[in-house]
Design an enzyme around this catalytic site. Sequence first.
Site, PDB file in Angstrom:
ATOM      1  N   ASP A 103      -6.320  -5.023  -6.123  1.00 46.37           N
ATOM      2  CA  ASP A 103      -6.065  -3.599  -5.650  1.00 46.37           C
ATOM      3  C   ASP A 103      -4.448  -2.882  -5.865  1.00 46.37           C
ATOM      4  O   ASP A 103      -4.210  -1.909  -5.987  1.00 46.37           O
ATOM      5  CB  ASP A 103      -6.092  -3.500  -4.005  1.00 46.37           C
ATOM      6  CG  ASP A 103      -7.357  -4.181  -3.389  1.00 46.37           C
ATOM      7  OD1 ASP A 103      -7.530  -5.260  -4.123  1.00 46.37           O
ATOM      8  OD2 ASP A 103      -7.852  -3.979  -2.519  1.00 46.37           O
ATOM      9  N   ASP A 106       0.840  -1.304   0.135  1.00 49.43           N
ATOM     10  CA  ASP A 106       0.023   0.012  -0.106  1.00 49.43           C
ATOM     11  C   ASP A 106       0.776   1.373   0.010  1.00 49.43           C
ATOM     12  O   ASP A 106       0.365   2.359  -0.130  1.00 49.43           O
ATOM     13  CB  ASP A 106      -0.897   0.082   1.270  1.00 49.43           C
ATOM     14  CG  ASP A 106      -1.936  -1.112   1.191  1.00 49.43           C
ATOM     15  OD1 ASP A 106      -2.490  -1.082  -0.063  1.00 49.43           O
ATOM     16  OD2 ASP A 106      -2.220  -1.901   2.223  1.00 49.43           O
TER      17      ASP A 106
HETATM   18  N1  GLY Z   1      -7.239  -2.268  -0.751  1.00 49.28           N
HETATM   19  C1  GLY Z   1      -8.015  -2.125   0.388  1.00 49.28           C
HETATM   20  C2  GLY Z   1      -9.559  -2.072   0.047  1.00 49.28           C
HETATM   21  O1  GLY Z   1      -9.891  -1.619  -1.259  1.00 49.28           O
HETATM   22  O2  GLY Z   1     -10.372  -2.055   1.014  1.00 49.28           O
END
Ligand code: GLY
Length: 411
Positions: free
Chosen positions: A184, A124
């Site tokens: 993601d 992230d």
């Molecule tokens: N990347 C985590 C979410 O979208 O909840």
Amino acid sequence: MIATVMVAAALTCPQESKLQAMLPDVFAKSAAHYRAIDAAATPLMNARTPKKRNRPFDERQVPHGWMAKEGKLDMRSIYWWTSGHFPGSLWYLYEATGDGFFKDRATVWTEFVAPNSKVSDNHDVGFIMYCSFGNARRLLKTDRYDALLLETADSLSKRFNPDLGVIRSWGAISDNKNFLVIPDNMMNLEILEWAAKNGERGTGNGERGNAKRFDDIARSHSTKTMAHHFRADGGTYHVLNYDQRPGFLGAVQEIRRGQGLSCETAWSRGQSWAIYGYTMMYRETRDPAYLAFAQKVADFAINHPNMPADGVPYWDYGAPGEERDSSAASIMASGLLELSTFVKGDKGAKYRAFAVKQLLSLCSDEYFAKPGENGDWLLKHGVGHKPVGSEVDTPLDYGDYYFLEALLRVR
Ligand code: GLY
């Protein structure tokens, strides 16, 4: 992050004219909301959360959401995956209003999350650092954050496994049993593409320069994800577990439902990350395979029989009648607006019209909060992680971020 998007010639439909006319008011209201959040959060920013993980840095806090029962702002560690979205929204409000207040506050909150540049234990850091510092760099026209952004790209690239061809989204780099990847992750490739173009370059005499490897990683991850992470109809799985055993290297050993309803349905926000992510990868690489794939995943969502008439998806495409996820709509709208600039003719116009419909819905009283409600976050009705009952029907900082980005793209 917003890129210089070429806006299709003014083929403005009546709905888009309506949205355009609303923009000054929506930006003014959004600015008031974020002034209120900033005022509530500033006294809390140096409060430390209990250390949950072994971090080399202090755990300072950034506003993330709203705890309705307690009537309290939800502050999260600067290492929480969304910590770049609040600073990023402040940058977009600076862009939208030109108000120096937002430049100053965006700078403060952006610099607050800087320690993430050294983090390699999650994927992230791409979200965190590019939504904050990437926008700072773009709007301040400065290169003073470049070293930090390049350091982040380097930290993220440590999660790439060349044998598998993908970046590990979740889990320790040393885990040789599980190698978990989620769609993601496509969003975290943008900082790698930036680093590839802004890092150490080759001499032009055949020597490639260190930065080129970031582009190699981003392309490898995108191509492998395209091959494994989607069903034939373009719907996404949430979590794939890649095999690391010799002889099985790179095979999918397990599919997990993750934040979705089941392994057979498509989690809405994951689908939106894919639409946005493959469009972004096409922008950065001009590889037509990514453009074709962005359309495939977009068409899955737009044409899905469970897509509601207002364009705001249920939290999972297999969960009609349950909660909507406004963040899935705002991410999708922003992605579709960019996609519409790459796809010619009626199809491109259809993507743009769908995004406009979504944004009109999100600007309505049903989704856009009144001052003082919703913890002053902009969008109501987001869903974080429904299967574990976390953040269901609540504001989400990233929902707001992509909403503001999409409105700026319309403008
Ligand atoms: N990347 C985590 C979410 O979208 O909840």
